[in-house]
Design an enzyme around this catalytic site. Structure first.
Site, short mmCIF file in Angstrom:
data_model
loop_
_atom_site.label_atom_id
_atom_site.label_comp_id
_atom_site.label_asym_id
_atom_site.label_seq_id
_atom_site.Cartn_x
_atom_site.Cartn_y
_atom_site.Cartn_z
N THR A 90 7.18 -3.27 18.90
CA THR A 90 5.86 -3.89 18.75
C THR A 90 5.27 -4.29 20.10
O THR A 90 4.05 -4.24 20.29
CB THR A 90 5.96 -5.14 17.86
N LEU B 199 -1.10 -3.48 14.06
CA LEU B 199 0.03 -2.60 14.38
C LEU B 199 0.39 -1.77 13.15
O LEU B 199 0.86 -2.30 12.15
CB LEU B 199 1.23 -3.43 14.83
N TYR C 150 -17.72 25.70 -21.31
CA TYR C 150 -17.38 26.53 -20.15
C TYR C 150 -17.39 28.00 -20.54
O TYR C 150 -16.69 28.42 -21.47
CB TYR C 150 -16.01 26.11 -19.62
N GLU D 232 15.15 -12.43 16.94
CA GLU D 232 15.29 -11.47 15.86
C GLU D 232 16.63 -11.61 15.17
O GLU D 232 17.62 -12.08 15.76
CB GLU D 232 15.11 -10.04 16.38
N ARG E 279 -13.04 10.77 -19.90
CA ARG E 279 -13.02 11.21 -18.51
C ARG E 279 -14.30 10.76 -17.80
O ARG E 279 -15.23 10.25 -18.43
CB ARG E 279 -12.85 12.72 -18.47
N ASN F 81 8.96 -4.11 3.37
CA ASN F 81 9.81 -3.15 4.08
C ASN F 81 10.36 -2.06 3.17
O ASN F 81 10.73 -0.99 3.65
CB ASN F 81 10.97 -3.87 4.78
N GLY G 45 12.50 -12.77 12.05
CA GLY G 45 12.73 -13.45 13.32
C GLY G 45 12.59 -14.95 13.14
O GLY G 45 11.66 -15.43 12.48
N ARG H 5 12.70 2.55 5.38
CA ARG H 5 13.29 1.99 4.16
C ARG H 5 12.44 2.25 2.91
O ARG H 5 12.88 2.02 1.80
CB ARG H 5 13.53 0.49 4.34
N ASN I 246 -23.44 11.76 -36.67
CA ASN I 246 -22.02 11.73 -37.00
C ASN I 246 -21.40 13.10 -36.73
O ASN I 246 -21.88 14.11 -37.23
CB ASN I 246 -21.80 11.34 -38.46
#
Length: 460
Positions: A82, A9, A392, A161, A338, A233, A146, A16, A382
């Protein structure tokens, strides 16, 4: 046992969380809740796996398919609850074929739900002969959950519940985890009888258990580990659950021979692999499929993402992503590696060095204040401080090749594409634009000009 179907589900809006992201796509230890639950369920090898979606349905469905291309997506309509979600799922599953055997139903917001707990639930269900079995746990503070109301024989009478419970029912500490196993025929019949006569005006799946009792016994199986069935939640619960889980992960590694100086500031993902005698210093984040070899030292204050660190390497105050660091290499401090680097044995990437898509040969050192991108460096070379590979040209990323046993002076600029041979020496401040043969020296002649009295007298 053969699992006829599993229904996850994932339709709720998770208000919340106060987030534009669906709750089930929030992450714990680097993986979305939904992916974690789907992985746990998939290991049971159900004949069919369905995920019910509604809030941001397309986004959740796309994520679910990325985790398992064979998943069946069920779209819940605007009727809430549900129970309605399972009604929609059963309608679709039965329309596409028959179901004969157990059906597992679980929520997608329990990120630590594990396969072993689910397998134990299924085995209990099979051996007990129940028509339906609820996975429960006992909490010191059951607020919001519940409550499990049992009959005199220990069977499950009903689940109440929080908002519908009376004072006596609120005192019960055994709670529903929102995980169930039903016989397929019993589930189909039970959900068909649901209504919305409750404080929330929703179709509760828990009400289906009362109908299921008419067809067979309803039992409960207590989860061995309450943490595995804890739901999320809001972000406060997420932080608390993530912290508890991470503490367990760190403790497990320590039991296996890893030194972790401060588990409170060390975060380790589930797919990380650490060898014995690794040392992890405070303030480290080890994420993705990161692998660290024996005697390596990580930290302090280091982030590793899908990185491979070989034996004896030391990575300090660095961010390293999709990079291989060889044996006994020295990385840091304040180093940014990177994706796409391969640093061989005995290499160094020192303070304020950035690298990207580069191969660094054995024993080669880039000590400080340099950028090395799209570059091949040979062995025992080195690189002087302040060196930049200008990769680039405004359109393409070009490569630089620098050979072995090269001494690069301070403040050099290599304008790619360019190749520098072995045993080359470059002078400080050189701009290398052209290929240089082996055993040569290259330098840029820059005349120094002095203009006296440059500033007006009033500025002196």
């Amino acid at each position: 046992m053969v699992l006829s179907a599993a229904i996850i589900l994932a339709a709720g809006d998770g208000v919340r969380m106060h987030s534009s992201k669906p709750k089930v796509l929030h992450e714990l230890a680097g993986k979305p809740f939904l992916e974690r639950v789907m992985d746990a369920v998939a290991r049971l090898e159900p004949d069919r796996l369905a995920v019910v979606v509604h809030h941001q349905a397309d986004r959740v469905a796309e994520a679910a398919r990325s985790y398992d291309e064979h998943v069946e997506i069920v779209r819940q309509d605007d009727i809430p609850g549900t129970g309605r979600a399972v009604q929609c799922a059963m309608r679709q599953l039965l329309a596409d074929g028959t179901l004969d055997g157990p059906v597992l139903v679980t929520a997608a917001d329990m990120p630590l739900l594990d396969t072993e707990t689910l397998r134990s639930l299924l085995e209990f269900h099979e051996h007990s002969g129940n028509g339906a079995t609820v996975l429960t746990t006992t909490l010191d503070d059951p607020t919001g959950y519940g409550r499990i109301i049992r009959d005199g024989k220990g069977g499950v009478l009903r689940i109440v519940e929080q908002k519908d419970a009376n004072s006596s029912e609120l005192s019960v500490r055994e709670v529903n985890t929102s995980v169930y196993v039903f016989d397929a025929k019993i589930l189909a019949g039970a959900v068909s009888q649901l209504d919305s006569d409750n404080a929330q005006g929703e179709f509760y799946l828990t009400d289906a258990l009362e109908s299921a009792r008419e067809a067979g016994p309803v039992g409960a199986f207590a989860a061995p580990d309450p943490l595995s069935v804890e739901g999320v939640n809001d972000r406060i619960q997420l932080a608390a659950l993530a912290g508890q889980h991470n503490r367990r992960v760190c403790e497990d590694w320590m039991r296996r021979g890893v030194t972790i100086l401060d588990a409170a500031t060390t975060w380790i993902g589930d797919d990380v692999e650490l060898a014995p005698d690794v040392t992890v210093l405070p303030g480290c984040f080890l994420q993705g499929h990161t692998v660290v070899g024996e005697q390596a030292v990580v930290g302090p204050y280091t982030t590793l993402i899908n990185a491979t660190i070989d034996e004896g390497a030391h990575v300090e105050r660095a961010r390293v992503e999709l990079t291989h660091i060889g044996r006994d290499a020295q990385i840091g401090p304040w180093t940014y590696l990177r994706p796409g680097n391969d640093l061989a044995e005995g290499t160094k990437a020192g303070a304020y060095v950035e690298m990207k898509k580069s191969h660094i040969g054995k024993g080669t050192k880039v000590p400080h204040l340099s950028y090395v991108g799209d570059t091949e460096l040979g062995e025992h070379t080195n690189i002087g401080g302040g060196t930049i590979t200008a990769n680039y040209d405004g359109v393409h990323k070009n490569r630089t090749h620098i050979g072995s046993h090269v001494h690069v002076g301070a403040g050099n600029l290599f304008v790619a594409p360019v190749e520098v041979g072995d045993n080359v020496t470059t002078g400080a401040g050189s701009v290398v634009r052209h290929d240089t043969p082996d055993d040569a020296m290259v330098y840029s002649e820059n005349s120094q000009h002095i203009v006296k009295g440059w500033k007006p007298a009033w500025e002196r």
